[in-house]
Scaffold this active site. Sequence first.
Site, PDB file in Angstrom:
ATOM      1  N   ARG A 147      22.004  39.714  43.375  1.00 44.53           N
ATOM      2  CA  ARG A 147      22.737  38.840  42.458  1.00 44.53           C
ATOM      3  C   ARG A 147      22.265  39.003  41.007  1.00 44.53           C
ATOM      4  O   ARG A 147      22.896  38.523  40.070  1.00 44.53           O
ATOM      5  CB  ARG A 147      22.612  37.383  42.932  1.00 44.53           C
ATOM      6  N   TYR A 153      46.810  33.291  28.631  1.00 42.74           N
ATOM      7  CA  TYR A 153      47.015  33.545  30.058  1.00 42.74           C
ATOM      8  C   TYR A 153      46.966  32.217  30.812  1.00 42.74           C
ATOM      9  O   TYR A 153      46.061  31.394  30.616  1.00 42.74           O
ATOM     10  CB  TYR A 153      45.943  34.516  30.571  1.00 42.74           C
ATOM     11  N   ASP A 186      39.987  37.153  24.100  1.00 41.00           N
ATOM     12  CA  ASP A 186      40.419  37.816  25.334  1.00 41.00           C
ATOM     13  C   ASP A 186      41.145  39.087  24.906  1.00 41.00           C
ATOM     14  O   ASP A 186      42.236  39.035  24.339  1.00 41.00           O
ATOM     15  CB  ASP A 186      41.339  36.876  26.137  1.00 41.00           C
ATOM     16  N   LYS A 245      42.920  44.782  34.792  1.00 39.03           N
ATOM     17  CA  LYS A 245      44.133  45.338  34.191  1.00 39.03           C
ATOM     18  C   LYS A 245      43.889  46.770  33.679  1.00 39.03           C
ATOM     19  O   LYS A 245      43.633  47.634  34.481  1.00 39.03           O
ATOM     20  CB  LYS A 245      44.626  44.413  33.073  1.00 39.03           C
TER      21      LYS A 245
HETATM   22  N1  PLP Z   1      43.037  37.127  30.799  1.00 41.03           N
HETATM   23  C1  PLP Z   1      44.266  37.675  30.784  1.00 41.03           C
HETATM   24  C2  PLP Z   1      44.913  37.985  29.462  1.00 41.03           C
HETATM   25  C3  PLP Z   1      44.945  37.939  31.980  1.00 41.03           C
HETATM   26  O1  PLP Z   1      46.180  38.471  31.931  1.00 41.03           O
HETATM   27  C4  PLP Z   1      44.307  37.624  33.214  1.00 41.03           C
HETATM   28  C5  PLP Z   1      44.989  37.859  34.499  1.00 41.03           C
HETATM   29  O2  PLP Z   1      46.198  38.120  34.552  1.00 41.03           O
HETATM   30  C6  PLP Z   1      43.037  37.054  33.195  1.00 41.03           C
HETATM   31  C7  PLP Z   1      42.418  36.824  31.970  1.00 41.03           C
HETATM   32  C8  PLP Z   1      42.331  36.685  34.466  1.00 41.03           C
HETATM   33  O3  PLP Z   1      41.823  37.844  35.059  1.00 41.03           O
HETATM   34  P1  PLP Z   1      41.665  38.072  36.648  1.00 41.03           P
HETATM   35  O4  PLP Z   1      43.022  38.049  37.250  1.00 41.03           O
HETATM   36  O5  PLP Z   1      40.986  39.412  36.705  1.00 41.03           O
HETATM   37  O6  PLP Z   1      40.806  36.980  37.178  1.00 41.03           O
END
Ligand code: PLP
Length: 366
Positions: free
Chosen positions: A51, A102, A173, A198
Amino acid sequence: MSDQPHPTRPLTPATVAVTAGRPPREPDEPLNVPITMASTYVAGGDLEYGRYGNPSWTAFEDVLGGLEGGRCLSFASGMAAVGCVLDLVGQGAKVVLPRHAYLGSVMALADLEARGRLVGELVDIEDTDAVVAACEGAALVWIETPTNPALEVADVETITRAAHAAGAYVVVDNTFATPLLQRPLEHGVDIVLHSATKYLAGHSDLLLGAVVTRDEELHGVLQGRRSLTGSVPGAFETWLALRGLRTLHLRVERAQANAEVLVERLRAHRAVAEVRYPGFGGIVAMVLDNALAADLLCRSTSLWVHATSLGGVESTFERRRRWKTEAATIPEGLVRLSVGIEDVEDLWVDLAAALDAIAALPGGTA
Ligand code: PLP
């Protein structure tokens, strides 16, 4: 890290993506860091327990850290990273977040607010004056740029200055832009966050998150939280994601080139009311007349896959309001396209046939 051939000239991102995170160049060393499947290590070293660290994580983190220009920590998912960053601020602290961030990030903040842990303020991230005003009294200012799925773009520098003047952390982000199109740490932000699920991993076959910071103290705090919460990635996921990262520059370049062609053609199509594109990247949003038309489109193609998520090599699309929790300000007929790296003419023929059929419906879809 790889050998630095010209110490006076920093390596370009394409070269960092390919050369960073490699084992030392010694006889019989493999070129790639092998997957280390281990819950524990022989005592007395730096790792000790599964961990706290793993060489497969470190290799991925070295590459992403090199690309963003800071130190990286990988997480089990993007949302694990989101949770860890939201946890940085104290009880009752104010967090500013884009209204069209998101969905998961908006919901995570709403959940913490409902339980009295934080106070959220949702903003239009393109309205810089309003965001600057909202920074007053904030402990954390969350920027997502471009936003998902509205594709709004933030003035990172101005917002960061205002947030820092108010004593707040700033997180960006950077999932949509990737470090190839936007390097927020260079604009003074404290933390860059990724859903590495992504573009970074890029093949729609794993979940992974990451944060990158230049602040050693912050890095230490986030690392400590990751260990305590156990929101750590799997060794196999980081190994696969690193394999994806090696071709990030090629994939992003191709997806963007394809997106530019499609945006121009979609703007001229009579079934499309509006096209949103920030001018870079591979994500496009198009607005059809209504939910019916958008749902029909998503059922009518053979190459484009109707699926959530984005940033893979394959082209996918989705009507975002099919999620009941998506913001009501997102149009019912908005379809988010994640443009892949296929041949753009093949993509267009598939999409255009479905749009032509929608435009030809007697009485339309109204
Ligand atoms: N941030 C953005 C812009 C996203 O599009 C997403 C998921 O679609 C996330 C964070 C969350 O990521 P995860 O699905 O890998 O947990």
